[in-house]
Design a protein around this motif. Structure first.
Motif, PDB file in Angstrom:
ATOM      1  N   ILE A 104       0.850  -1.190   0.000  1.00  0.00           N
ATOM      2  CA  ILE A 104       0.000   0.000   0.000  1.00  0.00           C
ATOM      3  C   ILE A 104       0.884   1.237   0.000  1.00  0.00           C
ATOM      4  O   ILE A 104       1.593   1.517   0.971  1.00  0.00           O
ATOM      5  N   GLU A 105       0.858   1.985  -1.108  1.00  0.00           N
ATOM      6  CA  GLU A 105       1.736   3.147  -1.305  1.00  0.00           C
ATOM      7  C   GLU A 105       0.904   4.391  -1.612  1.00  0.00           C
ATOM      8  O   GLU A 105       0.076   4.393  -2.512  1.00  0.00           O
ATOM      9  N   ILE A 106       1.147   5.460  -0.856  1.00  0.00           N
ATOM     10  CA  ILE A 106       0.372   6.692  -1.023  1.00  0.00           C
ATOM     11  C   ILE A 106       0.826   7.532  -2.218  1.00  0.00           C
ATOM     12  O   ILE A 106       0.023   8.230  -2.836  1.00  0.00           O
ATOM     13  N   ASP A 107       2.101   7.439  -2.570  1.00  0.00           N
ATOM     14  CA  ASP A 107       2.681   8.314  -3.604  1.00  0.00           C
ATOM     15  C   ASP A 107       2.523   7.703  -4.995  1.00  0.00           C
ATOM     16  O   ASP A 107       3.233   6.766  -5.354  1.00  0.00           O
ATOM     17  N   LYS A 108       1.623   8.262  -5.789  1.00  0.00           N
ATOM     18  CA  LYS A 108       1.344   7.696  -7.123  1.00  0.00           C
ATOM     19  C   LYS A 108       2.543   7.794  -8.060  1.00  0.00           C
ATOM     20  O   LYS A 108       2.655   7.022  -9.024  1.00  0.00           O
ATOM     21  N   ARG A 109       3.471   8.705  -7.785  1.00  0.00           N
ATOM     22  CA  ARG A 109       4.662   8.841  -8.634  1.00  0.00           C
ATOM     23  C   ARG A 109       5.570   7.617  -8.551  1.00  0.00           C
ATOM     24  O   ARG A 109       6.370   7.371  -9.444  1.00  0.00           O
ATOM     25  N   LEU A 110       5.440   6.861  -7.452  1.00  0.00           N
ATOM     26  CA  LEU A 110       6.300   5.689  -7.257  1.00  0.00           C
ATOM     27  C   LEU A 110       5.724   4.411  -7.868  1.00  0.00           C
ATOM     28  O   LEU A 110       6.425   3.412  -7.993  1.00  0.00           O
ATOM     29  N   ILE A 111       4.449   4.448  -8.227  1.00  0.00           N
ATOM     30  CA  ILE A 111       3.777   3.233  -8.707  1.00  0.00           C
ATOM     31  C   ILE A 111       4.434   2.633  -9.953  1.00  0.00           C
ATOM     32  O   ILE A 111       4.628   1.408 -10.015  1.00  0.00           O
ATOM     33  N   PRO A 112       4.811   3.447 -10.990  1.00  0.00           N
ATOM     34  CA  PRO A 112       5.473   2.846 -12.169  1.00  0.00           C
ATOM     35  C   PRO A 112       6.747   2.086 -11.809  1.00  0.00           C
ATOM     36  O   PRO A 112       6.970   0.975 -12.292  1.00  0.00           O
ATOM     37  N   ALA A 113       7.583   2.668 -10.941  1.00  0.00           N
ATOM     38  CA  ALA A 113       8.822   1.993 -10.534  1.00  0.00           C
ATOM     39  C   ALA A 113       8.511   0.738  -9.728  1.00  0.00           C
ATOM     40  O   ALA A 113       9.140  -0.305  -9.912  1.00  0.00           O
ATOM     41  N   LEU A 114       7.510   0.834  -8.876  1.00  0.00           N
ATOM     42  CA  LEU A 114       7.100  -0.297  -8.037  1.00  0.00           C
ATOM     43  C   LEU A 114       6.600  -1.444  -8.919  1.00  0.00           C
ATOM     44  O   LEU A 114       6.988  -2.605  -8.733  1.00  0.00           O
ATOM     45  N   GLU A 115       5.731  -1.126  -9.875  1.00  0.00           N
ATOM     46  CA  GLU A 115       5.186  -2.154 -10.772  1.00  0.00           C
ATOM     47  C   GLU A 115       6.278  -2.784 -11.625  1.00  0.00           C
ATOM     48  O   GLU A 115       6.284  -4.000 -11.843  1.00  0.00           O
ATOM     49  N   ASP A 116       7.203  -1.962 -12.096  1.00  0.00           N
ATOM     50  CA  ASP A 116       8.289  -2.448 -12.940  1.00  0.00           C
ATOM     51  C   ASP A 116       9.204  -3.394 -12.152  1.00  0.00           C
ATOM     52  O   ASP A 116       9.533  -4.492 -12.603  1.00  0.00           O
ATOM     53  N   ASN A 117       9.596  -2.967 -10.958  1.00  0.00           N
ATOM     54  CA  ASN A 117      10.516  -3.772 -10.151  1.00  0.00           C
ATOM     55  C   ASN A 117       9.912  -5.086  -9.689  1.00  0.00           C
ATOM     56  O   ASN A 117      10.625  -6.047  -9.404  1.00  0.00           O
ATOM     57  N   LEU A 118       8.568  -5.135  -9.602  1.00  0.00           N
ATOM     58  CA  LEU A 118       7.893  -6.335  -9.113  1.00  0.00           C
ATOM     59  C   LEU A 118       7.175  -7.101 -10.218  1.00  0.00           C
ATOM     60  O   LEU A 118       6.378  -7.995  -9.941  1.00  0.00           O
ATOM     61  N   SER A 119       7.468  -6.764 -11.449  1.00  0.00           N
ATOM     62  CA  SER A 119       6.763  -7.373 -12.595  1.00  0.00           C
ATOM     63  C   SER A 119       6.961  -8.881 -12.682  1.00  0.00           C
ATOM     64  O   SER A 119       6.142  -9.588 -13.269  1.00  0.00           O
ATOM     65  N   ILE A 168      -0.494  -4.267  -5.664  1.00  0.00           N
ATOM     66  CA  ILE A 168      -0.101  -2.886  -5.351  1.00  0.00           C
ATOM     67  C   ILE A 168      -1.344  -2.017  -5.268  1.00  0.00           C
ATOM     68  O   ILE A 168      -2.166  -1.997  -6.188  1.00  0.00           O
ATOM     69  N   ILE A 169      -1.483  -1.310  -4.158  1.00  0.00           N
ATOM     70  CA  ILE A 169      -2.635  -0.430  -3.952  1.00  0.00           C
ATOM     71  C   ILE A 169      -2.127   0.988  -3.726  1.00  0.00           C
ATOM     72  O   ILE A 169      -1.348   1.231  -2.802  1.00  0.00           O
ATOM     73  N   ASN A 170      -2.547   1.913  -4.583  1.00  0.00           N
ATOM     74  CA  ASN A 170      -2.172   3.332  -4.443  1.00  0.00           C
ATOM     75  C   ASN A 170      -3.208   4.008  -3.545  1.00  0.00           C
ATOM     76  O   ASN A 170      -4.278   4.389  -3.999  1.00  0.00           O
ATOM     77  N   MET A 171      -2.873   4.116  -2.254  1.00  0.00           N
ATOM     78  CA  MET A 171      -3.853   4.629  -1.290  1.00  0.00           C
ATOM     79  C   MET A 171      -3.143   5.142  -0.040  1.00  0.00           C
ATOM     80  O   MET A 171      -2.057   4.679   0.311  1.00  0.00           O
ATOM     81  N   ASP A 172      -3.775   6.081   0.636  1.00  0.00           N
ATOM     82  CA  ASP A 172      -3.333   6.545   1.944  1.00  0.00           C
ATOM     83  C   ASP A 172      -3.712   5.475   2.969  1.00  0.00           C
ATOM     84  O   ASP A 172      -4.891   5.157   3.121  1.00  0.00           O
ATOM     85  N   ILE A 173      -2.723   4.921   3.668  1.00  0.00           N
ATOM     86  CA  ILE A 173      -3.002   3.838   4.617  1.00  0.00           C
ATOM     87  C   ILE A 173      -3.991   4.273   5.694  1.00  0.00           C
ATOM     88  O   ILE A 173      -4.778   3.467   6.194  1.00  0.00           O
ATOM     89  N   MET A 174      -4.000   5.555   6.039  1.00  0.00           N
ATOM     90  CA  MET A 174      -4.903   6.039   7.079  1.00  0.00           C
ATOM     91  C   MET A 174      -6.363   6.029   6.624  1.00  0.00           C
ATOM     92  O   MET A 174      -7.274   6.124   7.445  1.00  0.00           O
ATOM     93  N   LYS A 175      -6.592   5.914   5.321  1.00  0.00           N
ATOM     94  CA  LYS A 175      -7.959   5.862   4.790  1.00  0.00           C
ATOM     95  C   LYS A 175      -8.350   4.449   4.354  1.00  0.00           C
ATOM     96  O   LYS A 175      -9.471   4.222   3.899  1.00  0.00           O
ATOM     97  N   ALA A 176      -7.434   3.510   4.491  1.00  0.00           N
ATOM     98  CA  ALA A 176      -7.670   2.148   4.009  1.00  0.00           C
ATOM     99  C   ALA A 176      -8.477   1.325   5.014  1.00  0.00           C
ATOM    100  O   ALA A 176      -8.296   1.460   6.222  1.00  0.00           O
ATOM    101  N   ASP A 177      -9.347   0.484   4.501  1.00  0.00           N
ATOM    102  CA  ASP A 177     -10.089  -0.474   5.320  1.00  0.00           C
ATOM    103  C   ASP A 177      -9.304  -1.788   5.270  1.00  0.00           C
ATOM    104  O   ASP A 177      -9.469  -2.587   4.352  1.00  0.00           O
ATOM    105  N   ILE A 178      -8.444  -1.971   6.245  1.00  0.00           N
ATOM    106  CA  ILE A 178      -7.533  -3.120   6.235  1.00  0.00           C
ATOM    107  C   ILE A 178      -8.285  -4.443   6.278  1.00  0.00           C
ATOM    108  O   ILE A 178      -7.935  -5.405   5.590  1.00  0.00           O
ATOM    109  N   ASN A 179      -9.332  -4.503   7.087  1.00  0.00           N
ATOM    110  CA  ASN A 179     -10.094  -5.752   7.196  1.00  0.00           C
ATOM    111  C   ASN A 179     -10.766  -6.127   5.877  1.00  0.00           C
ATOM    112  O   ASN A 179     -10.874  -7.306   5.542  1.00  0.00           O
ATOM    113  N   ALA A 180     -11.217  -5.122   5.139  1.00  0.00           N
ATOM    114  CA  ALA A 180     -11.828  -5.391   3.830  1.00  0.00           C
ATOM    115  C   ALA A 180     -10.771  -5.904   2.849  1.00  0.00           C
ATOM    116  O   ALA A 180     -11.023  -6.831   2.067  1.00  0.00           O
ATOM    117  N   ILE A 181      -9.587  -5.318   2.903  1.00  0.00           N
ATOM    118  CA  ILE A 181      -8.505  -5.708   2.000  1.00  0.00           C
ATOM    119  C   ILE A 181      -8.049  -7.146   2.253  1.00  0.00           C
ATOM    120  O   ILE A 181      -7.700  -7.883   1.334  1.00  0.00           O
TER     121      ILE A 181
END
Length: 282
Positions: free
Chosen positions: A69-84, A91-104
Motif C-alpha cells: 500500500i503506497e500513497i505516492d502515485k509517482r512511485l507506482i510505475p517503478a514499483l510495478e516495474d521492479n515487481l513485474s 499494489i494499492i495506491n492509497m493513503d493507509i490512514m484511509k484504508a479499510d484493512i479488514n476489507a482488503i
C-alpha cells in the motif's frame, strides 16, 4: 536487489520530505527485517509504504501474498516495474490512514496475516495505532521506526520513556525491539537513528476492563502532566469529573501513595484505577 540510486534516477523520482520518504539501501537490513517477521510460504503480508519495492522484493520471494500500500502515485510505475516478475504482489495506491484493512484482507486466514513496514516518521504513531485499534486480523507486526519512539513503545513503568504510547501498544500487543538501524542505510539519510520493533498481537487483552474508553482516558490524563502527581494530573486534565478527594480515596483503596506519578503505574494498575473510576461514576 535493485540499486536504489539507479532506480530513483531512472524514474526521475524526487523524494518528498513531507511524506517522510527515506528509502532503505542496505540489503542486509532488509533481510533482517523480513527475518524478524519470520515470513513464510503461508503468510499474507501487508507492506505499508513500499516505496520503489526494495523490501517488497524480498517479501515476495518468501510470502504467499504481498499487499503493498503506497500513497505516492509517482512511485507506482517503478514499483510495478521492479515487481513485474512476481504474480503474488498486489499494489494499492492509497493513503493507509484511509484504508479499510479488514476489507482488503477479508479473503485470507487471519492466522497468517503479518504487517511489515518502514514507516514515515511523521505519522508513525497514528499508523501503528490504526492497525492496533481497528482490530485488524494480523497476528504480528514489524515496523522500522524512529529509535526514540521504539524506546517509548517498549518502556516499562518507572522509566523516563514510559508513557501513554507504551501503555496503549502494550494493551494490544507484546512489543520488543529487534535491532537498531543507522542513518547511512537510507537515501536520503534521516537526522535520527532508527530501530525495528516486533509486535506480537495479544489474542486476549492483558487486563480486564469495565470500560475501554475510561481506561484510555485515564491513561491519557495520567501522562498529560508528567511532572504532577497522579491526583493532580487526573484532576487538572478534566474529563473525569472527580474531586481530588474522590481520586485520593480511589488510589488509597488500591494501595497507591497519593504522591505517586502516573509513570509509576503498571498497565494492571491503570486497569484497576480506570475500573474504580468507572464504577464510581455509575
Amino acid at each position: 536487489m535493485q540499486n536504489t540510486r539507479e532506480t530513483i534516477k531512472k524514474y526521475n523520482i524526487q523524494l518528498t520530505k513531507s511524506l517522510g520518504q527515506n528509502f532503505l539501501t542496505d540489503f542486509n537490513v532488509v533481510k533482517k527485517i523480513v527475518n524478524t517477521a519470520d515470513v513464510g510460504q503461508e503468510d499474507v503480508v501487508i507492506e505499508v509504504g513500499p516505496g520503489i519495492g526494495t523490501m517488497t522484493l524480498e517479501l515476495a520471494k518468501r510470502a504467499k501474498k504481498v499487499i503493498a500500500i503506497e500513497i505516492d502515485k509517482r512511485l507506482i510505475p517503478a514499483l510495478e516495474d521492479n515487481l513485474s516478475g512476481f504474480s503474488n504482489v498486489q499494489i494499492i495506491n492509497m493513503d493507509i490512514m484511509k484504508a479499510d484493512i479488514n476489507a482488503i484482507t477479508s479473503e485470507y486466514d487471519s492466522s497468517n496475516i503479518k504487517v511489515v513496514a518502514n514507516l514515515p516518521y511523521y505519522i508513525t504513531t497514528p499508523i501503528i495505532m490504526k492497525f492496533l485499534e481497528e482490530d485488524t486480523k494480523a497476528d504480528m507486526m514489524v515496523f522500522m521506526i524512529q529509535k526514540e519512539v521504539a524506546r517509548r513503545i517498549v518502556a516499562g513503568p518507572g522509566t523516563k520513556d514510559y508513557g501513554a504510547l507504551s501503555v496503549a501498544v502494550q494493551y494490544y500487543s507484546k512489543p520488543e525491539k529487534a535491532f537498531d538501524v543507522p542513518p547511512h542505510c537510507f537515501i536520503p539519510q534521516p537526522d535520527v537513528d532508527s530501530a525495528v520493533i516486533k509486535l506480537i498481537i495479544n489474542k486476549e487483552p492483558p487486563v480486564k476492563l469495565l470500560d475501554k474508553g475510561m481506561f484510555f482516558k485515564t491513561v491519557k490524563c495520567s501522562f498529560a502532566q508528567r511532572r504532577k502527581t497522579l491526583i493532580n494530573a487526573l484532576y487538572n486534565t478534566g474529563g473525569l469529573n472527580k474531586s481530588k478527594e474522590e481520586i485520593k480515596e480511589i488510589l488509597k483503596s488500591m494501595g497507591v501513595d497519593e504522591n505517586t506519578r502516573g509513570e509509576m503505574l503498571s498497565i494492571q494498575q491503570f486497569a484497576m484505577l480506570s475500573n474504580l473510576l468507572y464504577e464510581s461514576s455509575l
